[in-house]
Design a protein around this motif. Structure first.
Motif, PDB file in Angstrom:
ATOM      1  N   GLY A  28     -55.172   2.762  12.209  1.00 52.01           N
ATOM      2  CA  GLY A  28     -54.840   1.949  11.042  1.00 52.01           C
ATOM      3  C   GLY A  28     -53.425   1.400  11.092  1.00 52.01           C
ATOM      4  O   GLY A  28     -52.776   1.357  12.153  1.00 52.01           O
ATOM      5  N   THR A  29     -52.933   0.987   9.943  1.00 51.17           N
ATOM      6  CA  THR A  29     -51.616   0.351   9.835  1.00 51.17           C
ATOM      7  C   THR A  29     -50.780   1.045   8.770  1.00 51.17           C
ATOM      8  O   THR A  29     -51.260   1.317   7.656  1.00 51.17           O
ATOM      9  CB  THR A  29     -51.769  -1.135   9.453  1.00 51.17           C
ATOM     10  N   TRP A  30     -49.534   1.326   9.105  1.00 50.98           N
ATOM     11  CA  TRP A  30     -48.597   1.919   8.150  1.00 50.98           C
ATOM     12  C   TRP A  30     -47.869   0.811   7.383  1.00 50.98           C
ATOM     13  O   TRP A  30     -47.562  -0.244   7.934  1.00 50.98           O
ATOM     14  CB  TRP A  30     -47.562   2.792   8.873  1.00 50.98           C
ATOM     15  N   ALA A  31     -47.605   1.072   6.103  1.00 52.86           N
ATOM     16  CA  ALA A  31     -46.850   0.132   5.272  1.00 52.86           C
ATOM     17  C   ALA A  31     -45.551   0.789   4.791  1.00 52.86           C
ATOM     18  O   ALA A  31     -45.523   1.986   4.461  1.00 52.86           O
ATOM     19  CB  ALA A  31     -47.679  -0.305   4.064  1.00 52.86           C
ATOM     20  N   ASP A  32     -44.485   0.030   4.762  1.00 47.56           N
ATOM     21  CA  ASP A  32     -43.170   0.495   4.305  1.00 47.56           C
ATOM     22  C   ASP A  32     -43.092   0.236   2.794  1.00 47.56           C
ATOM     23  O   ASP A  32     -42.643  -0.813   2.339  1.00 47.56           O
ATOM     24  CB  ASP A  32     -42.090  -0.280   5.059  1.00 47.56           C
ATOM     25  N   ASP A  33     -43.552   1.221   2.008  1.00 50.96           N
ATOM     26  CA  ASP A  33     -43.723   1.026   0.560  1.00 50.96           C
ATOM     27  C   ASP A  33     -42.420   0.661  -0.148  1.00 50.96           C
ATOM     28  O   ASP A  33     -42.433  -0.077  -1.147  1.00 50.96           O
ATOM     29  CB  ASP A  33     -44.309   2.285  -0.084  1.00 50.96           C
ATOM     30  N   ASP A  34     -41.291   1.177   0.345  1.00 50.09           N
ATOM     31  CA  ASP A  34     -40.015   0.939  -0.329  1.00 50.09           C
ATOM     32  C   ASP A  34     -39.168  -0.126   0.365  1.00 50.09           C
ATOM     33  O   ASP A  34     -37.983  -0.276   0.034  1.00 50.09           O
ATOM     34  CB  ASP A  34     -39.215   2.255  -0.417  1.00 50.09           C
ATOM     35  N   ALA A  35     -39.805  -0.861   1.295  1.00 42.41           N
ATOM     36  CA  ALA A  35     -39.104  -1.936   2.009  1.00 42.41           C
ATOM     37  C   ALA A  35     -37.774  -1.450   2.581  1.00 42.41           C
ATOM     38  O   ALA A  35     -36.741  -2.114   2.477  1.00 42.41           O
ATOM     39  CB  ALA A  35     -38.893  -3.137   1.089  1.00 42.41           C
ATOM     40  N   SER A  36     -37.808  -0.247   3.189  1.00 44.90           N
ATOM     41  CA  SER A  36     -36.580   0.338   3.734  1.00 44.90           C
ATOM     42  C   SER A  36     -36.127  -0.370   5.001  1.00 44.90           C
ATOM     43  O   SER A  36     -34.943  -0.322   5.357  1.00 44.90           O
ATOM     44  CB  SER A  36     -36.815   1.824   4.043  1.00 44.90           C
ATOM     45  N   GLY A  37     -37.055  -1.000   5.702  1.00 44.91           N
ATOM     46  CA  GLY A  37     -36.720  -1.646   6.962  1.00 44.91           C
ATOM     47  C   GLY A  37     -36.632  -0.677   8.118  1.00 44.91           C
ATOM     48  O   GLY A  37     -36.305  -1.084   9.238  1.00 44.91           O
ATOM     49  N   LEU A  52     -39.197   1.210   9.274  1.00 49.10           N
ATOM     50  CA  LEU A  52     -40.504   1.477   9.869  1.00 49.10           C
ATOM     51  C   LEU A  52     -40.810   0.507  11.004  1.00 49.10           C
ATOM     52  O   LEU A  52     -40.686  -0.704  10.854  1.00 49.10           O
ATOM     53  CB  LEU A  52     -41.612   1.364   8.808  1.00 49.10           C
ATOM     54  N   THR A  53     -41.214   1.076  12.135  1.00 50.63           N
ATOM     55  CA  THR A  53     -41.709   0.287  13.256  1.00 50.63           C
ATOM     56  C   THR A  53     -42.983   0.948  13.751  1.00 50.63           C
ATOM     57  O   THR A  53     -42.937   2.040  14.331  1.00 50.63           O
ATOM     58  CB  THR A  53     -40.692   0.219  14.409  1.00 50.63           C
ATOM     59  N   GLY A  54     -44.115   0.295  13.498  1.00 48.69           N
ATOM     60  CA  GLY A  54     -45.387   0.918  13.864  1.00 48.69           C
ATOM     61  C   GLY A  54     -45.604   2.159  13.038  1.00 48.69           C
ATOM     62  O   GLY A  54     -45.769   2.092  11.826  1.00 48.69           O
ATOM     63  N   ASN A  55     -45.620   3.312  13.704  1.00 45.66           N
ATOM     64  CA  ASN A  55     -45.759   4.581  12.992  1.00 45.66           C
ATOM     65  C   ASN A  55     -44.489   5.421  13.055  1.00 45.66           C
ATOM     66  O   ASN A  55     -44.487   6.584  12.674  1.00 45.66           O
ATOM     67  CB  ASN A  55     -46.933   5.377  13.589  1.00 45.66           C
ATOM     68  N   LEU A  56     -43.400   4.809  13.507  1.00 45.11           N
ATOM     69  CA  LEU A  56     -42.126   5.525  13.634  1.00 45.11           C
ATOM     70  C   LEU A  56     -41.146   5.083  12.558  1.00 45.11           C
ATOM     71  O   LEU A  56     -40.982   3.884  12.292  1.00 45.11           O
ATOM     72  CB  LEU A  56     -41.515   5.301  15.014  1.00 45.11           C
ATOM     73  N   VAL A  57     -40.473   6.056  11.935  1.00 44.71           N
ATOM     74  CA  VAL A  57     -39.449   5.778  10.925  1.00 44.71           C
ATOM     75  C   VAL A  57     -38.092   6.173  11.503  1.00 44.71           C
ATOM     76  O   VAL A  57     -37.897   7.312  11.960  1.00 44.71           O
ATOM     77  CB  VAL A  57     -39.696   6.572   9.621  1.00 44.71           C
ATOM     78  N   ASN A  58     -37.183   5.219  11.519  1.00 43.44           N
ATOM     79  CA  ASN A  58     -35.812   5.483  11.990  1.00 43.44           C
ATOM     80  C   ASN A  58     -35.029   6.152  10.857  1.00 43.44           C
ATOM     81  O   ASN A  58     -34.477   5.507   9.994  1.00 43.44           O
ATOM     82  CB  ASN A  58     -35.155   4.173  12.405  1.00 43.44           C
ATOM     83  N   ILE A  59     -34.984   7.478  10.893  1.00 46.74           N
ATOM     84  CA  ILE A  59     -34.287   8.182   9.816  1.00 46.74           C
ATOM     85  C   ILE A  59     -32.763   8.103   9.975  1.00 46.74           C
ATOM     86  O   ILE A  59     -32.031   8.321   9.017  1.00 46.74           O
ATOM     87  CB  ILE A  59     -34.745   9.653   9.701  1.00 46.74           C
ATOM     88  N   ASP A  60     -32.323   7.738  11.161  1.00 46.47           N
ATOM     89  CA  ASP A  60     -30.885   7.495  11.358  1.00 46.47           C
ATOM     90  C   ASP A  60     -30.457   6.321  10.488  1.00 46.47           C
ATOM     91  O   ASP A  60     -29.430   6.338   9.818  1.00 46.47           O
ATOM     92  CB  ASP A  60     -30.607   7.238  12.837  1.00 46.47           C
ATOM     93  N   GLY A  61     -31.336   5.269  10.489  1.00 43.85           N
ATOM     94  CA  GLY A  61     -31.034   4.116   9.660  1.00 43.85           C
ATOM     95  C   GLY A  61     -31.082   4.444   8.186  1.00 43.85           C
ATOM     96  O   GLY A  61     -30.319   3.925   7.379  1.00 43.85           O
ATOM     97  N   LEU A  62     -32.022   5.311   7.782  1.00 43.00           N
ATOM     98  CA  LEU A  62     -32.120   5.730   6.383  1.00 43.00           C
ATOM     99  C   LEU A  62     -30.883   6.504   5.969  1.00 43.00           C
ATOM    100  O   LEU A  62     -30.353   6.335   4.851  1.00 43.00           O
ATOM    101  CB  LEU A  62     -33.377   6.580   6.164  1.00 43.00           C
ATOM    102  N   ALA A  63     -30.431   7.373   6.849  1.00 46.70           N
ATOM    103  CA  ALA A  63     -29.267   8.198   6.515  1.00 46.70           C
ATOM    104  C   ALA A  63     -28.022   7.353   6.381  1.00 46.70           C
ATOM    105  O   ALA A  63     -27.105   7.664   5.601  1.00 46.70           O
ATOM    106  CB  ALA A  63     -29.068   9.263   7.596  1.00 46.70           C
ATOM    107  N   ALA A  64     -27.993   6.226   7.091  1.00 47.78           N
ATOM    108  CA  ALA A  64     -26.804   5.379   7.035  1.00 47.78           C
ATOM    109  C   ALA A  64     -26.839   4.489   5.782  1.00 47.78           C
ATOM    110  O   ALA A  64     -25.821   3.880   5.441  1.00 47.78           O
ATOM    111  CB  ALA A  64     -26.722   4.517   8.281  1.00 47.78           C
ATOM    112  N   GLY A  65     -28.012   4.378   5.118  1.00 44.85           N
ATOM    113  CA  GLY A  65     -28.159   3.500   3.981  1.00 44.85           C
ATOM    114  C   GLY A  65     -27.567   4.075   2.702  1.00 44.85           C
ATOM    115  O   GLY A  65     -27.150   5.206   2.625  1.00 44.85           O
TER     116      GLY A  65
END
Length: 222
Positions: free
Chosen positions: A198-207, A209-222
């Motif tokens: 299936g397909t993953w959706a970035d519900d909070d438009a965090s930017g 998400l790539t495919g099924n991978l979430v860059n938590i480094d980018g989240l932590a920097a936000g």
């Protein structure tokens, strides 16, 4: 005979005793099924058919004509079956399935059989929740007072349904200071029993998400 059953070719001499087989048979009803002394039963519709035998004379001595009759009895009408297909995740919502709803034009008085011995059939009802992925045959049969039997088969198919999985009991938490550069989380690791098509959706438009991978480094920097 029953319509469509029995030997395709029937010898009319089987209906006589003590005859001289040197005469001529006639097709009294012009059925078109007679060939010499053989009747092709396969093309006859339900009715009575008469055939007359004229034995050859011996000198001046002759014998009376003799007529025999063949009866073709109709088959019971077990109806026209309609197949049914369900997704495996819709079985409970559609159970039980009344198989009479999958027949049209059938006569009453017959019985259903579970051809694949699934154990899901009671009377005319199928407990769909007992079926797994696959196709199953359920047949409706009637025997007439003439001894003619007919049946119709309903095919019930259960198809594989996509599975989005079950979330794990506890989602992971990260301390901002401990997140390494470029660190990602595979979202499929947070599901159990899923189909990964299936397909993953970035519900909070965090930017992130790539495919099924979430860059938590980018989240932590936000």
């Amino acid at each position: 005979f029953c319509q469509g059953e029995g030997s395709a070719s029937f010898d009319l001499f089987n209906l006589l005793e003590g005859e001289d087989q040197t005469g001529t048979w006639s097709d009294d009803d012009a059925s078109g099924a007679l060939s010499v002394n053989l009747v092709d039963l396969s093309g006859l519709t339900p009715a009575n058919y008469n055939f007359t035998f004229d034995v050859d004379a011996i000198g001046s001595c002759d014998d009376a004509l003799v007529t025999v009759q063949i009866t073709i009895n109709p088959l019971p009408n077990t109806g026209t079956p309609m197949p049914e297909t369900y997704c495996e995740n819709d079985l409970a919502a559609n159970s039980p399935l009344d198989l009479f709803g999958q027949l049209s034009g059938n006569e009453p008085g017959g019985s259903w059989t579970d051809d694949n011995t699934t154990g899901a059939l009671t009377g005319s009802d199928v407990d769909l929740t007992l079926l797994t992925i696959g196709s199953y045959n359920f047949s409706y049969s009637i025997s007439s007072i003439d001894g003619c039997t007919n049946s119709s088969t309903v095919i019930v198919t259960v198809e594989d349904a996509p599975e989005s999985g079950t979330p794990v009991a506890t989602f992971p938490e990260y301390c901002k200071a401990s997140v390494s550069s470029g660190q990602t989380v595979n979202l499929f690791d947070l599901l159990i029993g899923e189909d990964q098509t299936g397909t993953w959706a970035d519900d909070d438009a965090s930017g992130a998400l790539t495919g099924n991978l979430v860059n938590i480094d980018g989240l932590a920097a936000g």
